[in-house]
Design a protein around this motif. Structure first.
Motif, PDB file in Angstrom:
ATOM      1  N   ASN A 153      -1.296   3.868  -2.421  1.00 44.79           N
ATOM      2  CA  ASN A 153      -2.789   3.534  -2.689  1.00 44.79           C
ATOM      3  C   ASN A 153      -3.216   2.721  -1.279  1.00 44.79           C
ATOM      4  OD1 ASN A 153      -5.315   2.598  -3.052  1.00 44.79           O
ATOM      5  ND2 ASN A 153      -4.754   1.628  -5.173  1.00 44.79           N
ATOM      6  N   LEU A 189       2.833   1.727  -3.247  1.00 40.14           N
ATOM      7  CA  LEU A 189       1.950   2.020  -4.412  1.00 40.14           C
ATOM      8  C   LEU A 189       1.196   3.388  -4.337  1.00 40.14           C
ATOM      9  CD1 LEU A 189      -0.031  -1.415  -5.290  1.00 40.14           C
ATOM     10  CD2 LEU A 189       2.060  -0.231  -6.435  1.00 40.14           C
ATOM     11  N   PRO A 233      -5.412  -1.108  -2.486  1.00 47.14           N
ATOM     12  CA  PRO A 233      -5.309  -1.809  -3.446  1.00 47.14           C
ATOM     13  C   PRO A 233      -6.146  -3.006  -3.787  1.00 47.14           C
ATOM     14  CG  PRO A 233      -3.411  -1.603  -2.468  1.00 47.14           C
ATOM     15  CD  PRO A 233      -4.234  -1.174  -1.640  1.00 47.14           C
ATOM     16  N   GLN A 248      -3.923  -6.207  -7.361  1.00 47.53           N
ATOM     17  CA  GLN A 248      -2.582  -5.439  -7.323  1.00 47.53           C
ATOM     18  C   GLN A 248      -1.691  -6.091  -5.966  1.00 47.53           C
ATOM     19  OE1 GLN A 248      -4.989  -1.909  -6.695  1.00 47.53           O
ATOM     20  NE2 GLN A 248      -3.779  -1.052  -8.541  1.00 47.53           N
ATOM     21  N   GLU A 277       0.679  -1.111  -0.106  1.00 48.69           N
ATOM     22  CA  GLU A 277      -0.065  -0.010   0.172  1.00 48.69           C
ATOM     23  C   GLU A 277       0.736   1.325  -0.120  1.00 48.69           C
ATOM     24  OE1 GLU A 277      -2.406  -0.456   3.452  1.00 48.69           O
ATOM     25  OE2 GLU A 277      -3.762  -1.891   2.629  1.00 48.69           O
TER      26      GLU A 277
END
Length: 114
Positions: free
Chosen positions: A90, A88, A93, A97, A85
């Motif tokens: 993000n 990325l 995910p 991913q 996380e």
């Protein structure tokens, strides 16, 4: 693609194709099909002897947000998920991913790649 390191081997082989889609209603649907060349191998093994027996037709599931248990088991643990996380950028995910961004040296014999 789904890769597997077979018993007694050190290099993974391509074993099948996994696809994760979303229905119009928003439900996740996973589909897995074993590859023809993998099915022809004498040393092939099932990913899961209950849910993913060696056979030709594709498997479909809506359980675990479209993830088969054997593939979910190859996903990172909570710490690995947090690292992915962060990397990325993000906070949430998708499961695919997580699988695609996990290292190939993870526990288990399965790997996921493009």
């Amino acid at each position: 693609m789904v890769y597997i390191t077979l018993p007694g081997q050190t290099e993974p082989v391509t074993a099948g194709r996994y696809q994760l889609d979303t229905t119009r209603q928003g439900a996740a649907v996973g589909q897995l099909v074993y590859g023809r060349s993998y099915l022809e191998r004498k040393d092939r093994v099932e990913f899961d002897p209950v849910e993913l027996k060696i056979q030709v037709p594709p498997f479909r599931t809506t359980k675990l947000r479209g993830n088969f248990g054997a593939l979910r088991d190859s996903s990172p643990d909570a710490r690995g998920r947090k690292l992915i996380e962060t990397r990325l950028g993000n906070p949430s995910p998708s499961e695919i991913q997580f699988l695609l961004n996990s290292p190939d040296d993870r526990a288990g014999a399965l790997g996921i790649g493009l």
